[in-house]
Scaffold this motif. Structure first.
Motif, PDB file in Angstrom:
ATOM      1  N   LEU A   5       0.834  -1.209   0.000  1.00  0.00           N
ATOM      2  CA  LEU A   5       0.000   0.000   0.000  1.00  0.00           C
ATOM      3  C   LEU A   5       0.865   1.253   0.000  1.00  0.00           C
ATOM      4  CD1 LEU A   5      -2.820  -0.910   2.578  1.00  0.00           C
ATOM      5  CD2 LEU A   5      -2.998  -0.811   0.092  1.00  0.00           C
ATOM      6  N   PHE A   6       1.898   1.229   0.823  1.00  0.00           N
ATOM      7  CA  PHE A   6       2.745   2.422   0.913  1.00  0.00           C
ATOM      8  C   PHE A   6       3.488   2.668  -0.392  1.00  0.00           C
ATOM      9  CE2 PHE A   6       5.980   5.352   2.134  1.00  0.00           C
ATOM     10  CZ  PHE A   6       5.398   6.098   3.154  1.00  0.00           C
ATOM     11  N   GLU A   7       4.058   1.630  -0.953  1.00  0.00           N
ATOM     12  CA  GLU A   7       4.884   1.785  -2.154  1.00  0.00           C
ATOM     13  C   GLU A   7       4.049   2.101  -3.393  1.00  0.00           C
ATOM     14  OE1 GLU A   7       7.187  -1.812  -2.248  1.00  0.00           O
ATOM     15  OE2 GLU A   7       7.818  -1.488  -0.173  1.00  0.00           O
ATOM     16  N   ASP A   8       2.813   1.577  -3.455  1.00  0.00           N
ATOM     17  CA  ASP A   8       1.998   1.779  -4.652  1.00  0.00           C
ATOM     18  C   ASP A   8       1.184   3.067  -4.611  1.00  0.00           C
ATOM     19  OD1 ASP A   8       3.010  -0.575  -5.528  1.00  0.00           O
ATOM     20  OD2 ASP A   8       1.129  -1.684  -5.558  1.00  0.00           O
ATOM     21  N   PHE A   9       0.889   3.584  -3.419  1.00  0.00           N
ATOM     22  CA  PHE A   9       0.023   4.762  -3.327  1.00  0.00           C
ATOM     23  C   PHE A   9       0.703   5.997  -2.771  1.00  0.00           C
ATOM     24  CE2 PHE A   9      -3.302   1.273  -2.829  1.00  0.00           C
ATOM     25  CZ  PHE A   9      -3.584   1.267  -4.185  1.00  0.00           C
ATOM     26  N   HIS A  10       1.998   5.905  -2.489  1.00  0.00           N
ATOM     27  CA  HIS A  10       2.745   7.094  -2.082  1.00  0.00           C
ATOM     28  C   HIS A  10       3.756   7.396  -3.186  1.00  0.00           C
ATOM     29  CE1 HIS A  10       1.023   6.063   1.791  1.00  0.00           C
ATOM     30  NE2 HIS A  10       1.334   7.260   2.212  1.00  0.00           N
ATOM     31  N   VAL A  11       3.403   8.366  -4.012  1.00  0.00           N
ATOM     32  CA  VAL A  11       4.238   8.716  -5.167  1.00  0.00           C
ATOM     33  C   VAL A  11       4.626  10.187  -5.060  1.00  0.00           C
ATOM     34  CG1 VAL A  11       4.371   8.818  -7.685  1.00  0.00           C
ATOM     35  CG2 VAL A  11       2.992   7.050  -6.576  1.00  0.00           C
ATOM     36  N   TYR A  12       5.904  10.475  -5.262  1.00  0.00           N
ATOM     37  CA  TYR A  12       6.343  11.866  -5.251  1.00  0.00           C
ATOM     38  C   TYR A  12       5.708  12.603  -6.425  1.00  0.00           C
ATOM     39  CZ  TYR A  12       9.855  10.018  -2.043  1.00  0.00           C
ATOM     40  OH  TYR A  12      10.471   9.395  -0.999  1.00  0.00           O
ATOM     41  N   ALA A  13       5.230  13.819  -6.163  1.00  0.00           N
ATOM     42  CA  ALA A  13       4.490  14.575  -7.175  1.00  0.00           C
ATOM     43  C   ALA A  13       5.300  14.756  -8.457  1.00  0.00           C
ATOM     44  CB  ALA A  13       4.083  15.937  -6.611  1.00  0.00           C
ATOM     45  N   GLU A  14       6.636  14.915  -8.321  1.00  0.00           N
ATOM     46  CA  GLU A  14       7.477  15.104  -9.506  1.00  0.00           C
ATOM     47  C   GLU A  14       7.497  13.877 -10.413  1.00  0.00           C
ATOM     48  OE1 GLU A  14       8.430  15.723  -6.445  1.00  0.00           O
ATOM     49  OE2 GLU A  14       9.561  17.591  -6.258  1.00  0.00           O
ATOM     50  N   LYS A  15       7.071  12.714  -9.872  1.00  0.00           N
ATOM     51  CA  LYS A  15       7.172  11.471 -10.628  1.00  0.00           C
ATOM     52  C   LYS A  15       5.807  10.892 -11.003  1.00  0.00           C
ATOM     53  CE  LYS A  15      11.609  10.261  -8.515  1.00  0.00           C
ATOM     54  NZ  LYS A  15      12.378   9.251  -7.747  1.00  0.00           N
ATOM     55  N   LEU A  16       4.757  11.690 -10.869  1.00  0.00           N
ATOM     56  CA  LEU A  16       3.416  11.190 -11.177  1.00  0.00           C
ATOM     57  C   LEU A  16       3.314  10.690 -12.613  1.00  0.00           C
ATOM     58  CD1 LEU A  16       1.160  13.787  -9.332  1.00  0.00           C
ATOM     59  CD2 LEU A  16       1.196  11.324  -8.939  1.00  0.00           C
ATOM     60  N   HIS A  17       4.020  11.351 -13.534  1.00  0.00           N
ATOM     61  CA  HIS A  17       3.928  10.967 -14.937  1.00  0.00           C
ATOM     62  C   HIS A  17       4.728   9.700 -15.252  1.00  0.00           C
ATOM     63  CE1 HIS A  17       7.608  13.193 -14.436  1.00  0.00           C
ATOM     64  NE2 HIS A  17       8.010  12.912 -15.663  1.00  0.00           N
ATOM     65  N   LYS A  18       5.506   9.232 -14.290  1.00  0.00           N
ATOM     66  CA  LYS A  18       6.322   8.036 -14.514  1.00  0.00           C
ATOM     67  C   LYS A  18       5.707   6.784 -13.897  1.00  0.00           C
ATOM     68  CE  LYS A  18      10.749  10.486 -14.817  1.00  0.00           C
ATOM     69  NZ  LYS A  18      12.110  10.610 -14.259  1.00  0.00           N
ATOM     70  N   VAL A  19       4.567   6.944 -13.239  1.00  0.00           N
ATOM     71  CA  VAL A  19       3.939   5.797 -12.583  1.00  0.00           C
ATOM     72  C   VAL A  19       3.451   4.799 -13.633  1.00  0.00           C
ATOM     73  CG1 VAL A  19       2.014   5.032 -11.147  1.00  0.00           C
ATOM     74  CG2 VAL A  19       3.242   7.128 -10.558  1.00  0.00           C
ATOM     75  N   ASP A  20       3.852   3.557 -13.486  1.00  0.00           N
ATOM     76  CA  ASP A  20       3.387   2.493 -14.372  1.00  0.00           C
ATOM     77  C   ASP A  20       2.261   1.767 -13.656  1.00  0.00           C
ATOM     78  OD1 ASP A  20       2.930   0.358 -16.017  1.00  0.00           O
ATOM     79  OD2 ASP A  20       5.037  -0.206 -16.248  1.00  0.00           O
ATOM     80  N   SER A  21       1.032   2.086 -14.034  1.00  0.00           N
ATOM     81  CA  SER A  21      -0.131   1.519 -13.340  1.00  0.00           C
ATOM     82  C   SER A  21      -0.210   0.009 -13.494  1.00  0.00           C
ATOM     83  CB  SER A  21      -1.417   2.171 -13.855  1.00  0.00           C
ATOM     84  OG  SER A  21      -1.571   1.955 -15.244  1.00  0.00           O
ATOM     85  N   MET A  22       0.444  -0.542 -14.505  1.00  0.00           N
ATOM     86  CA  MET A  22       0.406  -1.994 -14.716  1.00  0.00           C
ATOM     87  C   MET A  22       1.209  -2.730 -13.638  1.00  0.00           C
ATOM     88  SD  MET A  22      -1.528  -2.268 -17.309  1.00  0.00           S
ATOM     89  CE  MET A  22      -1.304  -3.973 -17.791  1.00  0.00           C
ATOM     90  N   LYS A  23       2.166  -2.044 -13.011  1.00  0.00           N
ATOM     91  CA  LYS A  23       3.009  -2.686 -12.003  1.00  0.00           C
ATOM     92  C   LYS A  23       2.458  -2.492 -10.593  1.00  0.00           C
ATOM     93  CE  LYS A  23       7.311  -2.141 -14.655  1.00  0.00           C
ATOM     94  NZ  LYS A  23       8.651  -1.508 -14.667  1.00  0.00           N
ATOM     95  N   ASN A  24       1.579  -1.519 -10.409  1.00  0.00           N
ATOM     96  CA  ASN A  24       1.044  -1.218  -9.080  1.00  0.00           C
ATOM     97  C   ASN A  24      -0.369  -1.757  -8.920  1.00  0.00           C
ATOM     98  OD1 ASN A  24       3.401   0.190  -8.791  1.00  0.00           O
ATOM     99  ND2 ASN A  24       2.470   2.214  -8.733  1.00  0.00           N
TER     100      ASN A  24
END
Length: 780
Positions: A34-53
């Motif tokens: 939960l922590f690793e998948d839903f706590h994302v630094y704002a600068e990296k929002l565009h790099k989130v790979d939803s397929m991995k989370n």
């Protein structure tokens, strides 16, 4: 048979998940996920790979099964078991997703074996995609569709007429609730600073390579695996403390004593814990906790057995651990619960039900009007418009919100319908009923209103009864349907379930949360309506799960048909670039602009001046002219204004008239071109005569469908002083045929930046996502 096989398989996987959540140590692995998948630094929002989370809905499913029994906080047999449990979580959730895709592939195989010769493709599409089993997957795996802060932003607006009932019957105070939610978020955000995430899912290959190189390891899977396990825990190094509260060195995992591991387990859970004392007692804390928290008992959430079943964690996302400690594992669910729950509370009151329904309708109309008023202005935006036929006995209808812009109109109908619980289980009949109430009925009413506007035979009255004078030259009415509720997979369902005649236009179907985004990014009425036009005209070309993806693509590349493509599925990446730009802005986060590719996108000062000059011209057809300009790519816009500037300078230097023409791009329909004339005199009548002739002959030569002409007089400091718009059908003309043979070669500008060459699987996708073709549009 396929129906039962896929459901049996998904049910079996859910049973495996049910066993997993009972495993000793699961709660710690789950908290790390939960922590690793839903706590994302704002600068990296565009790099989130939803397929991995994990998605919010996947995590909610796990949590719903977890609370069916008292949570086991006992330690795992070995600390490394947590990492194994983490991997098992992802493995089972991937299997569950795959099982829900079975109906699609089964049906696809059957359709290929039994090809249909029927011509009504929309009916065939509805029969194929309208199957409840096929809609179960997109409904469950659709994005959140809303930002957490939007729930609180809309809360008081949505229930402003119900606040007395909510206070008296449910002890629910709108202001106090917002404050309590934000206080909990602030506490958990502060605690989250103890963890430094390393983006392991994306960085692991680089980290392994570096580790092998620095440690001179040739090929040792066991060694690198042990290193990665250490790294996973190292993110949480500040949670490992000794009896004196000092951080323990965990570089050698074998030397960590039991005290260190005990502190890690305790502090990991504490990342998600708030205490009653953290909340302001003056803000109705007790009623708030009663409304949204649960105490796990023997039969807690026993009705939750499969996807789509009612899950108590959606309405009670706070889990009470003892008299003072409360576990809030998924903060987003609390935002959602405070927004959604009042709807269900009021529905149980038989006496208040009709009042609540009426209030929802009024509020939805007010919210939509408020947003569009910001775009179109008070003189062009009308609410609760009544349409009266001039012929006695003819039916009457109404428009919730009507917007006018030159030769275009926007008709909007608002509905306050939800996707019911039964629909979320994949029930065909209920899905159709919900869609009918949320979209189809609004679309049908919109079509009727469109006919009335284009027919020009009815009276239109605003909410005060005053007559609205519609422009005589309205040539198109765009249709929009808006729901005040967050409606999972709304764009997908519209694409699959909408009943329409082939000759009728599509509607643009949004939630109010989508509408807020559109208004933010497209605050100019011409930009806004151009987006609506493109979405509607390309409804069967571009495909995406959420409106934010279409918006992101438009802001980045522009919605324009890609040559040689029959269908263009858009990647979720385009939604993430909006996340990166919008969320930090609304959350008032001070971060760098690195990675914000939407900042100043399409910004061209000279082009903006050209458009501004056009907007000052009082003519309905200016909307059509601007839409033609908006079709140009960024490079073409810059070239156009540079050619205008250069052409005017030539006239000033040699005192001769000069002109240029941009011909139609034959890859795009309708064929349209632009002609510019810089006159060597200040006589506007002469300019008009010459410009009309030039446009006529150029349009004839190119067999253009639409032609735009711009002209400027000699001493004008403006880019343009005169505009011509010609959309008359092309027909043979002997004089123009003869005179057009001696025309010079026109200037060529591209409407959009596309690749003409054949695209290979490993090339960059021509849609502009930056991804490889095989991972973007080539997936279809």
């Amino acid at each position: 048979m396929a129906d039962y096989s896929f459901r049996n398989k998904s049910d079996a996987i859910i049973e495996d998940i049910r066993l997993l959540v009972k495993t000793k140590g699961f709660i710690y692995a789950f908290c790390m996920v939960l922590f690793e998948d839903f706590h994302v630094y704002a600068e990296k929002l565009h790099k989130v790979d939803s397929m991995k989370n994990l998605s919010i809905k996947e995590a909610t499913l796990l949590l719903g099964l977890l609370v069916q029994n008292e949570i086991d906080f006992s330690k795992p047999q070995e600390p490394m078991d947590i990492i194994k449990l983490k991997r098992k979580i992802y493995e089972l959730m991937e299997e569950l997703h795959a099982s829900l895709e079975i109906p699609f592939f089964d049906k696809l195989e059957q359709s290929l074996l039994h090809k249909s010769d029927k011509k009504d493709m929309r009916l065939e599409k509805k029969k194929f995609f309208g199957d409840g089993n096929l809609l179960l997957e997109p409904v469950f795996y659709s994005g959140a569709g809303v930002y957490d802060f939007q729930y609180l932003d809309f809360l008081e607006r949505k229930y402003k007429y119900d606040k007395d009932w909510l206070r008296d019957k449910q002890n629910f105070d709108l202001y106090a609730t917002k404050k309590n939610v934000l206080a909990i978020k602030e506490v958990l955000d502060e605690k989250s600073k103890r963890v430094a995430l390393y983006d392991l899912k994306d960085e692991i290959p680089k980290i392994i390579e570096k580790y092998k190189r620095e440690n001179q390891i040739v090929d040792s899977a066991q060694s690198t695996d042990n290193f990665l396990r250490i790294l996973e825990f190292y993110q949480y190094v500040q949670l490992f403390v000794d009896d004196d509260g000092k951080i323990i060195d965990i570089s050698n995992m074998k030397e960590i004593k039991e005290t260190g591991w005990n502190s890690f387990y305790k502090n990991l859970i504490d990342l998600f814990v708030v205490r009653r004392s953290d909340l302001n007692p003056a803000l109705s804390v007790e009623p708030f906790l009663r409304n949204f928290s649960l105490v796990i008992k023997k039969d807690t959430n026993s009705q939750f057995k499969k996807i789509g079943d009612r899950n108590i964690i959606n309405s009670h996302p706070i889990i009470q651990l003892n008299d003072d400690r409360y576990f809030v594992p998924i903060m987003f669910l609390l935002f959602e619960a405070v927004y959604e729950s009042p709807f269900y509370w009021m529905n149980t009151d038989v006496e208040y039900f009709s009042t609540a329904s009426k209030n929802r309708g009024v509020v939805g109309e007010e919210i939509a009007y408020e947003f569009l008023l910001h775009v179109f202005g008070k003189r062009s935006t009308y609410k609760s418009v009544k349409i009266k036929s001039s012929k006695r006995g003819k039916d009457q209808t109404d428009i919730d919100v009507l917007c006018l812009l030159g030769s275009k109109a926007l008709c909007l109908q608002v509905k306050s319908k939800k996707l019911t619980q039964l629909s979320k289980t994949g029930d065909d009949i209920q899905l159709q009923k919900d869609f009918q109430r949320a979209v189809q009925d609004a679309y049908k009413q919109n079509l009727k209103c469109r006919d009335k506007i284009l027919g020009k035979e009815c009276l239109f009255l605003d909410e005060t009864g005053k007559r609205i004078i519609l422009p005589e030259k309205i040539n198109e009415v765009y249709l929009m349907c808006v729901t005040t509720e967050n409606y999972p997979a709304l764009t997908h369902q519209t694409h699959s379930l909408l009943d329409k005649n082939n000759e009728d236009p599509f509607p643009l179907v949004l939630t109010v949360f989508d509408l807020e985004l559109l208004v933010h990014y497209l605050s100019d009425p011409f930009d806004f309506l151009y987006y609506v036009r493109q979405r509607i005209s390309l409804m069967e070309f571009f495909v995406a799960d959420e409106e934010i993806i279409f918006l992101g693509y438009h802001l980045h590349q522009k919605l324009h048909k890609i040559p040689n493509f029959e269908l263009a599925p858009l990647d979720k990446y385009f939604g993430s670039i909006v996340d990166r730009n919008y969320y930090p802005l609304k959350a008032k986060l001070k971060i760098s602009s690195e990675g914000d590719i939407l900042k100043d996108k399409w910004k061209n000062e000279k082009f903006d001046i050209l458009c501004s000059e056009l907007k000052d011209i009082d003519s309905p057809k200016i909307t059509d002219v601007l839409f033609q300009l908006f079709d140009l790519s960024g490079d073409a816009r810059e070239s156009l204004v540079n050619y205008i500037t250069t052409t005017k300078q030539k006239t000033m230097s040699d005192n001769n008239s000069h002109n240029f023409t941009i011909p139609p791009d034959e890859r795009f329909l309708p064929l349209s071109g632009i002609t510019y004339l810089s006159s060597n005199s200040n006589d506007k009548y002469t300019l008009a005569e010459n410009l009309l002739y030039l446009c006529d002959i150029r349009k004839y030569k190119c067999k253009g469908v639409i032609w735009v002409g711009f002209g400027s007089v000699k001493d004008s400091d403006k880019m343009i002083d005169l505009v011509v718009f010609n959309d008359h059908p092309w027909k043979y003309d002997r004089r123009l045929e003869k005179e057009s043979k001696n025309l010079s070669t026109p200037i060529e500008l591209k409407k959009v930046n596309v690749q003409n060459d054949r695209v290979s699987r490993n090339d960059q996708c021509p849609c502009g996502s930056g991804l490889k073709y095989k991972k973007c549009c080539g997936r279809s």
